[in-house]
Design an enzyme around this catalytic site. Structure first.
Site, PDB file in Angstrom:
ATOM      1  CG  HIS A 254      69.095  39.748 103.041  1.00 31.41           C
ATOM      2  ND1 HIS A 254      68.297  40.515 103.859  1.00 31.41           N
ATOM      3  CD2 HIS A 254      68.659  39.980 101.781  1.00 31.41           C
ATOM      4  CE1 HIS A 254      67.415  41.169 103.133  1.00 31.41           C
ATOM      5  NE2 HIS A 254      67.613  40.865 101.868  1.00 31.41           N
ATOM      6  NE  ARG A 255      68.011  44.246 102.647  1.00 33.52           N
ATOM      7  CZ  ARG A 255      66.870  44.672 103.161  1.00 33.52           C
ATOM      8  NH1 ARG A 255      66.878  45.535 104.149  1.00 33.52           N
ATOM      9  NH2 ARG A 255      65.708  44.273 102.677  1.00 33.52           N
TER      10      ARG A 255
ATOM     11  CD  GLU B  79      70.668  40.839  98.574  1.00 34.14           C
ATOM     12  OE1 GLU B  79      69.792  41.166  97.783  1.00 34.14           O
ATOM     13  OE2 GLU B  79      70.833  41.425  99.677  1.00 34.14           O
TER      14      GLU B  79
ATOM     15  CG  ASP C  74      69.867  45.469  98.072  1.00 38.90           C
ATOM     16  OD1 ASP C  74      69.152  44.704  97.412  1.00 38.90           O
ATOM     17  OD2 ASP C  74      70.054  45.347  99.306  1.00 38.90           O
TER      18      ASP C  74
ATOM     19  CG  HIS D 172      66.916  47.312 100.664  1.00 38.77           C
ATOM     20  ND1 HIS D 172      65.680  47.841 100.987  1.00 38.77           N
ATOM     21  CD2 HIS D 172      66.663  46.103 100.095  1.00 38.77           C
ATOM     22  CE1 HIS D 172      64.729  46.995 100.629  1.00 38.77           C
ATOM     23  NE2 HIS D 172      65.298  45.928 100.091  1.00 38.77           N
TER      24      HIS D 172
ATOM     25  CD  GLU E 232      67.347  43.041  94.934  1.00 41.07           C
ATOM     26  OE1 GLU E 232      67.593  42.533  96.053  1.00 41.07           O
ATOM     27  OE2 GLU E 232      66.260  43.581  94.643  1.00 41.07           O
TER      28      GLU E 232
ATOM     29  CE  LYS F 107      66.062  46.252  96.497  1.00 38.00           C
ATOM     30  NZ  LYS F 107      65.063  45.152  96.526  1.00 38.00           N
TER      31      LYS F 107
ATOM     32  CG  ASP G 276      68.444  39.808 107.705  1.00 37.25           C
ATOM     33  OD1 ASP G 276      68.681  39.832 106.483  1.00 37.25           O
ATOM     34  OD2 ASP G 276      67.520  40.468 108.238  1.00 37.25           O
TER      35      ASP G 276
END
Ligand code: G3P
Ligand code: CA
Length: 273
Positions: free
Chosen positions: A38-39, A65, A67, A80, A139, A141, A264
């Site tokens: 995640h990120r 992942e 954003d 993000h 994503e 955002k 994470d």
């Protein structure tokens, strides 16, 4: 049901990696869980930076992942928040700053001096650096702040032939459902996900509507239940859930039999432990 689903499922089923943990279930079938950083591996390095994405590769996650937002002068960038305040040494809205201004910010020091000099990456840089090395869950955002961002994202993917069916490790997702409907029309062969943390999006009718254009239903783990997973699968969609920051949350989602866990900490997602 979206017609690209069957092909996508078949292609994904033959792509194994160390973190797509295969394990036997009671009936003897084998199931895999995709591990999504995640990120990037943001538990260990500043989110949405090369340091975090490289760490995810090193940790053998299946996907990163990211954003995506847009600078004042139209460059797609990876960050993000809709402001730069929390994760850089600057201030202001992403959309009010030029790429030159964004490029000059330090996006690493807030997580420790060893990360000083990390930059806000561009979307193109990420595609070029990681395509073929690790899957990329993209994503959009707050796309409502960036009219036409879908077309810009599609252009970057097409430039690199990443809009073709063989690239099953590129997935697009957003909390903005209209944006995902539009993206599905622009990119009919790329899997699409919808993000939500609201129970109002889990009704049978809501799920049926999503299945018209989405391949993934991606809820916060706070609303995941066994029934939800069954209903999503019954409509031919997959389910990826977020955001794992504890061993307990990882264990819960493994038990719920989701298809992917967005975390994470990629090392927390290991069903063999
Ligand atoms: O990929 C799911 C997750 O990223 C959605 O929430 O706020 O971290 O972008 P957020
Ligand atoms: Ca995200």
């Amino acid at each position: 049901m979206k017609k690209t689903l069957i092909g996508a499922g078949l292609a994904l089923s033959v792509l194994f990696s160390p973190f797509q943990q295969a394990f036997a279930e009671s009936k003897g079938e084998v199931r895999k869980v995709d591990n999504v950083a995640h990120r990037g591996a943001s538990g260990y390095a500043p989110e949405n930076t090369i340091a975090a994405f490289d760490k995810a590769v090193e940790m053998k996650a299946d996907y990163i992942e990211i954003d995506v937002q847009r600078s004042k002068d139209g460059k797609l960038v990876i960050i993000h928040d809709t402001t730069v305040d929390r994760t850089t040494n600057g201030t202001g809205n992403v959309r009010d700053l030029t790429y030159k201004q964004l490029e000059n910010l330090d996006a690493g020091s807030w997580r420790g001096e060893q990360f000083s000099g990390e930059k806000i990456p561009t979307f193109g840089q990420i595609l070029d650096r990681y395509r073929g090395k690790i899957g990329i869950l993209i994503e959009l955002k707050s796309p409502e702040l960036y009219p036409g961002i879908e077309e810009s994202v599609v252009q970057e993917l097409k430039k690199r032939n990443l809009d073709k069916p063989k690239n099953k490790k590129i997935i697009l997702q957003s909390f903005n459902f209209e944006s995902m409907k539009k993206t599905n029309q622009l990119l009919p062969n790329v899997p699409i996900g919808v993000l939500t943390s609201s129970n109002t999006d889990t009704t049978p009718q809501a799920l049926k509507d999503f299945a018209e254009y989405a391949d993934y239903f991606n809820p916060s783990y706070s609303i995941v239940t066994e029934d939800l997973v069954k209903n999503v699968h019954g409509l031919g969609m997959k389910i990826s859930s977020w955001t794992v920051r504890s061993h307990e949350a990882a264990e819960f989602l493994l038990q719920m039999k989701v298809d992917a866990i967005i975390t994470d900490y990629p090392d927390y997602v290991d069903p063999r432990k």
